[in-house]
Design a protein around this motif. Structure first.
Motif, PDB file in Angstrom:
ATOM      1  N   ARG A  75       2.964  44.187 -87.674  1.00 51.16           N
ATOM      2  CA  ARG A  75       2.421  44.332 -86.322  1.00 51.16           C
ATOM      3  C   ARG A  75       0.943  43.959 -86.287  1.00 51.16           C
ATOM      4  N   GLU A 119      11.641  37.066 -87.413  1.00 53.12           N
ATOM      5  CA  GLU A 119      11.346  37.974 -86.286  1.00 53.12           C
ATOM      6  C   GLU A 119       9.889  37.815 -85.853  1.00 53.12           C
ATOM      7  N   SER A 120       8.986  37.756 -86.814  1.00 57.12           N
ATOM      8  CA  SER A 120       7.564  37.609 -86.500  1.00 57.12           C
ATOM      9  C   SER A 120       7.300  36.284 -85.802  1.00 57.12           C
ATOM     10  N   GLN A 123       8.232  36.337 -82.162  1.00 62.27           N
ATOM     11  CA  GLN A 123       7.223  36.992 -81.326  1.00 62.27           C
ATOM     12  C   GLN A 123       6.010  36.085 -81.133  1.00 62.27           C
TER      13      GLN A 123
END
Length: 188
Positions: A75, A119-120, A123
């Motif tokens: 994150r 996934e990163s 995003q």
């Protein structure tokens, strides 16, 4: 690198040496240049504009892993890249350079790391496509599966060319011993 980057002191020297563009290095941390300080950013804009010097790219800091098991680190790295993309747009920079495809523990859990990395990137794709700059992932110095420059290039080639690119660091490739392998595959 000077201890602290001071645009009004250092950029005139850069111009005198004949350079027309710079990369703002945030990799060295806020002690070198504090990108969160509005007056520092405005000084950089004022001085670079006055000298006709382009801020062409920004080198992002590494604050977490895009593919590691630490979701908080994932994150933080995504947020750092988001902030760099927004700063790039403000400064008129075209590229945010990142080691983001290198700093995952691929040798521990290659399949899981690849999944988390995907996934990163998903995003980051939404963020990068909303600004006029792209993230260019740089190769590194390690020649192990998942870390090799050809692996970074493969991952980049599986993504959106409007959002992501590749930076070939020839010094890193010389250390890793894969320069010739990468050069034959980079293309445009």
């Amino acid at each position: 690198h000077p201890g602290r980057f001071e645009p009004s002191l250092h950029l005139p020297i850069v111009c005198e040496m004949g350079f027309e563009a710079i990369e703002l290095n945030l990799y060295k941390g806020r002690k070198h240049f504090d990108e969160t300080n509005k007056s520092s950013i405005e000084e950089l804009l004022r001085v670079s504009d006055g000298l006709g010097l382009e801020v062409w790219s920004i080198h992002s800091p590494d604050v977490g892993s895009l593919g590691g098991e630490d979701r908080d680190g994932q994150r933080r790295q995504i947020e750092s890249l988001r902030n760099c993309l927004e700063l790039a747009e403000h400064l008129g920079a075209s590229v945010v350079v990142s080691h983001g495809l290198l700093i995952a523990p691929f040798d521990e859990d290659l399949e899981g790391s690849e999944t988390r990395l995907a996934e990163s990137l998903e995003q980051l794709l939404m963020i990068a496509e909303s600004v006029d700059a792209k993230i260019a992932f740089e190769n590194g110095t390690i020649s192990r599966p998942g870390h090799r420059a050809i692996d970074v290039l493969r991952r980049v080639n599986q993504t959106s060319p409007s959002a992501f690119g590749f930076v070939l660091d020839t010094g890193h490739s010389n250390i890793a011993g894969d320069l010739h392998e990468v050069c034959g595959n980079v293309g445009d």
